[in-house]
Motif scaffolding. Structure first.
Motif, short mmCIF file in Angstrom:
data_model
loop_
_atom_site.label_atom_id
_atom_site.label_comp_id
_atom_site.label_asym_id
_atom_site.label_seq_id
_atom_site.Cartn_x
_atom_site.Cartn_y
_atom_site.Cartn_z
N ALA A 3 0.81 -1.22 0.00
CA ALA A 3 0.00 0.00 0.00
C ALA A 3 0.85 1.27 0.00
O ALA A 3 0.50 2.23 -0.70
CB ALA A 3 -0.95 -0.01 1.19
N PRO A 4 1.96 1.35 0.76
CA PRO A 4 2.75 2.58 0.72
C PRO A 4 3.27 2.91 -0.69
O PRO A 4 3.23 4.07 -1.11
CB PRO A 4 3.90 2.31 1.69
N ALA A 5 3.74 1.90 -1.40
CA ALA A 5 4.24 2.14 -2.76
C ALA A 5 3.10 2.54 -3.69
O ALA A 5 3.25 3.45 -4.52
CB ALA A 5 4.95 0.90 -3.29
N THR A 6 1.97 1.89 -3.55
CA THR A 6 0.81 2.23 -4.36
C THR A 6 0.38 3.66 -4.11
O THR A 6 0.12 4.42 -5.06
CB THR A 6 -0.36 1.26 -4.06
N ARG A 7 0.33 4.07 -2.86
CA ARG A 7 -0.04 5.46 -2.53
C ARG A 7 0.98 6.44 -3.11
O ARG A 7 0.61 7.50 -3.63
CB ARG A 7 -0.16 5.64 -1.02
N LEU A 31 10.86 8.26 -4.10
CA LEU A 31 9.52 8.49 -3.57
C LEU A 31 9.36 7.76 -2.23
O LEU A 31 9.71 6.58 -2.12
CB LEU A 31 8.45 7.99 -4.54
N HIS A 32 8.84 8.46 -1.25
CA HIS A 32 8.60 7.84 0.06
C HIS A 32 7.57 6.73 -0.09
O HIS A 32 6.47 6.95 -0.59
CB HIS A 32 8.10 8.89 1.05
N GLY A 33 7.96 5.53 0.29
CA GLY A 33 7.06 4.38 0.21
C GLY A 33 7.43 3.39 -0.88
O GLY A 33 6.96 2.27 -0.88
N VAL A 34 8.27 3.82 -1.82
CA VAL A 34 8.69 2.93 -2.90
C VAL A 34 10.08 2.38 -2.55
O VAL A 34 11.08 3.07 -2.63
CB VAL A 34 8.74 3.66 -4.26
N GLY A 35 10.09 1.13 -2.13
CA GLY A 35 11.34 0.50 -1.70
C GLY A 35 11.83 -0.53 -2.70
O GLY A 35 11.27 -0.68 -3.80
N PRO A 36 12.88 -1.24 -2.33
CA PRO A 36 13.49 -2.20 -3.25
C PRO A 36 12.57 -3.33 -3.71
O PRO A 36 12.63 -3.75 -4.86
CB PRO A 36 14.69 -2.75 -2.49
N ILE A 37 11.70 -3.79 -2.83
CA ILE A 37 10.79 -4.87 -3.22
C ILE A 37 9.81 -4.37 -4.27
O ILE A 37 9.57 -5.03 -5.29
CB ILE A 37 10.06 -5.45 -1.99
N ALA A 38 9.23 -3.20 -4.04
CA ALA A 38 8.30 -2.63 -5.02
C ALA A 38 9.01 -2.39 -6.35
O ALA A 38 8.46 -2.69 -7.41
CB ALA A 38 7.71 -1.33 -4.49
N ASP A 40 11.61 -3.96 -7.56
CA ASP A 40 11.86 -5.25 -8.21
C ASP A 40 10.59 -5.79 -8.86
O ASP A 40 10.63 -6.31 -9.98
CB ASP A 40 12.41 -6.27 -7.22
N ARG A 41 9.47 -5.65 -8.19
CA ARG A 41 8.20 -6.14 -8.75
C ARG A 41 7.79 -5.31 -9.97
O ARG A 41 7.29 -5.86 -10.96
CB ARG A 41 7.12 -6.12 -7.69
N LEU A 42 8.00 -4.02 -9.90
CA LEU A 42 7.67 -3.17 -11.04
C LEU A 42 8.60 -3.47 -12.22
O LEU A 42 8.14 -3.52 -13.37
CB LEU A 42 7.77 -1.69 -10.65
N THR A 43 9.86 -3.69 -11.94
CA THR A 43 10.82 -4.03 -13.00
C THR A 43 10.40 -5.32 -13.70
O THR A 43 10.41 -5.41 -14.93
CB THR A 43 12.24 -4.18 -12.42
N ALA A 44 10.00 -6.31 -12.91
CA ALA A 44 9.57 -7.59 -13.48
C ALA A 44 8.30 -7.43 -14.30
O ALA A 44 8.18 -7.99 -15.40
CB ALA A 44 9.36 -8.61 -12.37
N ALA A 45 7.36 -6.64 -13.80
CA ALA A 45 6.11 -6.43 -14.54
C ALA A 45 6.37 -5.71 -15.86
O ALA A 45 5.79 -6.06 -16.89
CB ALA A 45 5.13 -5.63 -13.68
N LEU A 46 7.24 -4.72 -15.84
CA LEU A 46 7.59 -4.02 -17.07
C LEU A 46 8.28 -4.96 -18.05
O LEU A 46 7.97 -4.96 -19.25
CB LEU A 46 8.50 -2.83 -16.77
N ALA A 47 9.20 -5.77 -17.55
CA ALA A 47 9.95 -6.69 -18.41
C ALA A 47 9.03 -7.70 -19.09
O ALA A 47 9.23 -8.04 -20.26
CB ALA A 47 11.03 -7.41 -17.60
N GLU A 48 8.00 -8.15 -18.38
CA GLU A 48 7.05 -9.09 -18.97
C GLU A 48 6.34 -8.50 -20.18
O GLU A 48 5.91 -9.23 -21.08
CB GLU A 48 6.01 -9.51 -17.94
#
Length: 57
Positions: A3-7, A31-38, A40-48
């Motif tokens: 939720a923090p990254a989404t916000r 951005l406050h709330g966007v950490g390494p896990i978010a 990595d997940r965004l990178t993977a989603a974009l790569a797909e």
């Protein structure tokens, strides 16, 4: 993604993966709330979809 990254992304007016392609990874990481896990997940989603973050400035 949490939720923090989404916000944080919504507050930055980013509502789709396509919009992320205009952002360098480092700018998203700042951005406050966007950490390494978010990121990595965004990178993977974009790569797909054959996309990536914008090049670093």
């Amino acid at each position: 993604m949490g939720a923090p990254a989404t916000r944080a992304l919504r507050a930055a007016d980013v509502h789709s993966l396509e919009q992320l392609t205009a952002w360098p990874r480092a700018d998203l990481a700042a951005l406050h709330g966007v950490g390494p896990i978010a990121l990595d997940r965004l990178t993977a989603a974009l790569a797909e979809l054959g996309m990536a973050f914008a090049p670093e400035r």
